[in-house]
Design a protein around this motif. Sequence first.
Motif, PDB file in Angstrom:
ATOM      1  N   PRO A 233       0.810  -1.222   0.000  1.00  0.00           N
ATOM      2  CA  PRO A 233       0.000   0.000   0.000  1.00  0.00           C
ATOM      3  C   PRO A 233       0.838   1.266   0.000  1.00  0.00           C
ATOM      4  N   TRP A 234       2.142   1.131   0.242  1.00  0.00           N
ATOM      5  CA  TRP A 234       3.021   2.303   0.262  1.00  0.00           C
ATOM      6  C   TRP A 234       3.751   2.492  -1.068  1.00  0.00           C
ATOM      7  N   LYS A 235       3.363   1.746  -2.075  1.00  0.00           N
ATOM      8  CA  LYS A 235       3.978   1.919  -3.382  1.00  0.00           C
ATOM      9  C   LYS A 235       3.698   3.331  -3.887  1.00  0.00           C
ATOM     10  N   GLY A 236       4.742   4.006  -4.326  1.00  0.00           N
ATOM     11  CA  GLY A 236       4.602   5.386  -4.769  1.00  0.00           C
ATOM     12  C   GLY A 236       4.906   6.404  -3.694  1.00  0.00           C
ATOM     13  N   TYR A 237       5.295   5.898  -2.511  1.00  0.00           N
ATOM     14  CA  TYR A 237       5.636   6.780  -1.396  1.00  0.00           C
ATOM     15  C   TYR A 237       7.104   6.568  -0.999  1.00  0.00           C
ATOM     16  N   THR A 238       7.664   7.566  -0.366  1.00  0.00           N
ATOM     17  CA  THR A 238       9.005   7.407   0.199  1.00  0.00           C
ATOM     18  C   THR A 238       8.915   6.512   1.429  1.00  0.00           C
ATOM     19  N   VAL A 239       9.885   5.624   1.580  1.00  0.00           N
ATOM     20  CA  VAL A 239       9.874   4.665   2.685  1.00  0.00           C
ATOM     21  C   VAL A 239      11.280   4.563   3.266  1.00  0.00           C
ATOM     22  N   PRO A 240      11.424   4.617   4.592  1.00  0.00           N
ATOM     23  CA  PRO A 240      12.754   4.506   5.202  1.00  0.00           C
ATOM     24  C   PRO A 240      13.250   3.060   5.235  1.00  0.00           C
ATOM     25  N   THR A 241      14.335   2.831   5.945  1.00  0.00           N
ATOM     26  CA  THR A 241      14.956   1.515   6.044  1.00  0.00           C
ATOM     27  C   THR A 241      14.593   0.861   7.377  1.00  0.00           C
ATOM     28  N   TYR A 242      14.219  -0.426   7.319  1.00  0.00           N
ATOM     29  CA  TYR A 242      13.862  -1.181   8.524  1.00  0.00           C
ATOM     30  C   TYR A 242      14.874  -2.309   8.710  1.00  0.00           C
ATOM     31  N   GLU A 243      15.437  -2.385   9.908  1.00  0.00           N
ATOM     32  CA  GLU A 243      16.426  -3.423  10.197  1.00  0.00           C
ATOM     33  C   GLU A 243      16.066  -4.139  11.487  1.00  0.00           C
ATOM     34  N   CYS A 244      16.592  -5.349  11.613  1.00  0.00           N
ATOM     35  CA  CYS A 244      16.362  -6.151  12.810  1.00  0.00           C
ATOM     36  C   CYS A 244      17.645  -6.892  13.159  1.00  0.00           C
ATOM     37  N   GLY A 245      17.935  -6.999  14.446  1.00  0.00           N
ATOM     38  CA  GLY A 245      19.117  -7.722  14.891  1.00  0.00           C
ATOM     39  C   GLY A 245      19.016  -8.052  16.370  1.00  0.00           C
ATOM     40  N   THR A 246      20.103  -8.514  16.953  1.00  0.00           N
ATOM     41  CA  THR A 246      20.118  -8.856  18.377  1.00  0.00           C
ATOM     42  C   THR A 246      21.319  -8.227  19.064  1.00  0.00           C
ATOM     43  N   ILE A 247      21.144  -7.964  20.349  1.00  0.00           N
ATOM     44  CA  ILE A 247      22.242  -7.607  21.237  1.00  0.00           C
ATOM     45  C   ILE A 247      22.104  -8.452  22.492  1.00  0.00           C
ATOM     46  N   LYS A 248      23.128  -8.464  23.334  1.00  0.00           N
ATOM     47  CA  LYS A 248      23.063  -9.207  24.586  1.00  0.00           C
ATOM     48  C   LYS A 248      22.395  -8.362  25.668  1.00  0.00           C
ATOM     49  N   ALA A 249      21.607  -9.040  26.486  1.00  0.00           N
ATOM     50  CA  ALA A 249      20.971  -8.393  27.631  1.00  0.00           C
ATOM     51  C   ALA A 249      22.023  -8.042  28.674  1.00  0.00           C
ATOM     52  N   ALA A 250      21.588  -7.389  29.733  1.00  0.00           N
ATOM     53  CA  ALA A 250      22.502  -6.989  30.805  1.00  0.00           C
ATOM     54  C   ALA A 250      23.098  -8.191  31.522  1.00  0.00           C
ATOM     55  N   ASP A 251      22.463  -9.374  31.380  1.00  0.00           N
ATOM     56  CA  ASP A 251      23.043 -10.571  31.993  1.00  0.00           C
ATOM     57  C   ASP A 251      24.206 -11.126  31.185  1.00  0.00           C
ATOM     58  N   GLY A 252      24.468 -10.554  30.012  1.00  0.00           N
ATOM     59  CA  GLY A 252      25.590 -10.973  29.181  1.00  0.00           C
ATOM     60  C   GLY A 252      25.362 -12.249  28.410  1.00  0.00           C
ATOM     61  N   VAL A 253      24.194 -12.844  28.542  1.00  0.00           N
ATOM     62  CA  VAL A 253      23.932 -14.150  27.938  1.00  0.00           C
ATOM     63  C   VAL A 253      22.741 -14.114  26.979  1.00  0.00           C
ATOM     64  N   THR A 254      21.667 -13.491  27.421  1.00  0.00           N
ATOM     65  CA  THR A 254      20.393 -13.566  26.706  1.00  0.00           C
ATOM     66  C   THR A 254      20.381 -12.669  25.475  1.00  0.00           C
ATOM     67  N   ASP A 255      19.920 -13.205  24.366  1.00  0.00           N
ATOM     68  CA  ASP A 255      19.748 -12.407  23.152  1.00  0.00           C
ATOM     69  C   ASP A 255      18.463 -11.594  23.244  1.00  0.00           C
ATOM     70  N   LEU A 256      18.577 -10.312  22.925  1.00  0.00           N
ATOM     71  CA  LEU A 256      17.425  -9.424  22.852  1.00  0.00           C
ATOM     72  C   LEU A 256      17.276  -8.946  21.413  1.00  0.00           C
ATOM     73  N   TYR A 257      16.052  -8.902  20.932  1.00  0.00           N
ATOM     74  CA  TYR A 257      15.793  -8.491  19.556  1.00  0.00           C
ATOM     75  C   TYR A 257      15.448  -7.008  19.493  1.00  0.00           C
ATOM     76  N   TYR A 258      15.993  -6.348  18.480  1.00  0.00           N
ATOM     77  CA  TYR A 258      15.691  -4.933  18.285  1.00  0.00           C
ATOM     78  C   TYR A 258      15.224  -4.688  16.857  1.00  0.00           C
ATOM     79  N   ARG A 259      14.527  -3.570  16.703  1.00  0.00           N
ATOM     80  CA  ARG A 259      14.172  -3.040  15.394  1.00  0.00           C
ATOM     81  C   ARG A 259      14.772  -1.651  15.282  1.00  0.00           C
TER      82      ARG A 259
END
Length: 714
Positions: free
Chosen positions: A453-479
């Motif tokens: 539905p956004w065809k013909g419009y300007t659209v930014p970039t969307y990325e997804c990845g992981t970093i470690k939580a404060a416990d140093g072990v658990t993967d957390l997902y970000y956008r």
Amino acid sequence: MIATTTYAQGLKTLTLEDLNFGGNNYHNMVPKHRYTTWWGNELVRTDVEDCYIVNKNTGIETELFSLENINKWSGMDLHHLYNITFPVAGKTQVLLNDGKKQMLFDWKDKKEIWHTDNNFNGSTQASNFNYTSRATAYVKDWQLHVVNAKGKDKQLTTDGSRNIVYGQSVHRDEFGINGGLYWSNDGKKLAFYRMDQSMVTDFPLVNIPELDWKPAEGESRIATPAPEKYPMAGEKSHKVTVGVYDVNTGKVIYLDAGDPTDRYFTNIAWSPDNKTIYMFELNRDQNDCRLVSYNAENGKKIAELYRETDKKYVEPLHPITFLPWDSSKFIMWSQKDGYTHLYLFNNKGEQLKQITKGKWVVLNFLGFDEKHKSITIESNELSPIQKNIFIVSLETGKRALMDDNGKGWHTGSVSPDGQYIVDSYQTPTIPNNIAIVNTANGKRTSYYKAEDPWKGYTVPTYECGTIKAADGVTDLYYRMVKPLNFDPKKKYPTIVYVYGGPHAHNVDARWHYCSRGWETYMAEKGYLLFILDNRGSENRGKDFEQVTFRHLGEEEMKDQMKGVDFLKSLPYVDADRMGVHGWSFGGFMTTNLMTTYPDVFKVGVAGGPVIDWKWYEVMYGERYMDTPQTNPEGYANCSLLPKAKNLKGKLQIIIGLNDPVVVPQHAFSFLKACIAAGTQPDFFVYPGEPHNMRGHQSTHLHERISQYFFDYLK
């Protein structure tokens, strides 16, 4: 890291009228969908003007009837066909409801089978119709009624009021509750909630009259009280009992569950023979949960079938489900092994097997395949940010993936015989596709592909990845949403959008990684957006979720600050221009981050923020914090009032004046603490609005949020 990118020049720019759900053009800017329902094992598409039968093997549609014709033939006044249902397999009969009457109509013979008048509709507080008995239960003016198939209305109660609530949701909509009327399978008995909240304190909300500058004669100019029964943590809570009405005898009995004080009753289920009622009973500490059965004729307790305890809390969210081919066995949900899974029990309460197992969670139960003795589920087995559809054998436990590639976010609807699945799915680059899946051989028939539905419009970039939580072990997902025409050599002002609380998450493998429209709007204005699902959010297992127990906000902030560390490591993030925004629990997190790390966040907008958990409601607050009496240190450490003195940046607090969820006392008290401390937050209120802004006011809200960042996070 996975990225989806669209760059183009000379295209139209997306606005809040396009991107916000209250916007005037929003309906044109969301991916299109096709709405389907099952007519026995036949697939039917319903739309505004027409209704079609769908060939499950080819996807080809054939019209059944049109809106114009069904109204002409039946004499009904339907405005669309979305909500029609087909209750009788193999018969050309459709159930219609136009608000004035409910009718079973044969569209082939063009004749009415039966109808009931809905004279009670429009002003009911709750209602529930049972097709088998054609009886309707409803609540009007606080009193519970039942209308039988012949249209005879019987009022069951006379003491209903604000204090005595019948047939409606109880326990503040916690524990999976979203209603209070439960018909037996044959429609001859009705189980219903009765909530006595006379002992619960009223919170003094107020209605502001909507008047012209010159009110009409006799029209009051004075605001009126709109009190809300609000049980705060550690205070007196309501008492719930469960009644059963027998349509044939006209009698009402109540389940003999004992003293309801400081107890929760939830997930009511009927046995296949309609003689027994099952429900989960939970103590006020929410760490002792029991599945109990009752005789539906006399209300007597039959047995305690199952008990689950936990040192922190137990969360029953689903009723039991009996096997259609064996009424002596049922499926039960539990998180007892650390993850949400399904278990098979017999009606004596003996666990026969664990159906699903692994370091992932079952997200939804879709249906049965009686022929192959299997079930269909949705789970995040393949990835914490995905939802995929599986067939699971109850005999062997083996699972078969029903997706074509095991990617994305899939939502299924299963035919009654379990032989076909309508699979509606998105991926980060696919707005919405629908396939019809044959479960016997896995064949997928492409049924519908939505255009972008956004065809013909300007659209930014969307990325997804992981970093470690404060416990140093658990993967957390970000956008991450990068600014339009992103240049890695530039430095961009960055906004952290946060929720962070239980039973919610922000990042998944849907279109644009489930990015909110406001993020796109801000990215088009030159801001970088970052969203991280910290520990304490949903669908990652019990340890992940319960790490915040008795100290909400602390571990969540540690994880969010790991996200900030990650942002600071990026050369294109301007660490001197960092903002934060969130609503509800996210408003709590926003205020907390602004006052705990005042040198990190320059600008914040906190919507409907919890300020002190001792002012939040009993069920949610005490589950995660215990009571203020038993956990005074935790409540003191999590309160934001002592942090008001730390505020340095620009913080705007926004609330709905009539918020019945996070009551205005939170925001007002924080403002008072800031006045005493000499700090200067900004404040905006929406008169008449609840916890979230409705309609076009939501667009106004997001204009205001955006402008605050435009003004102070340039």
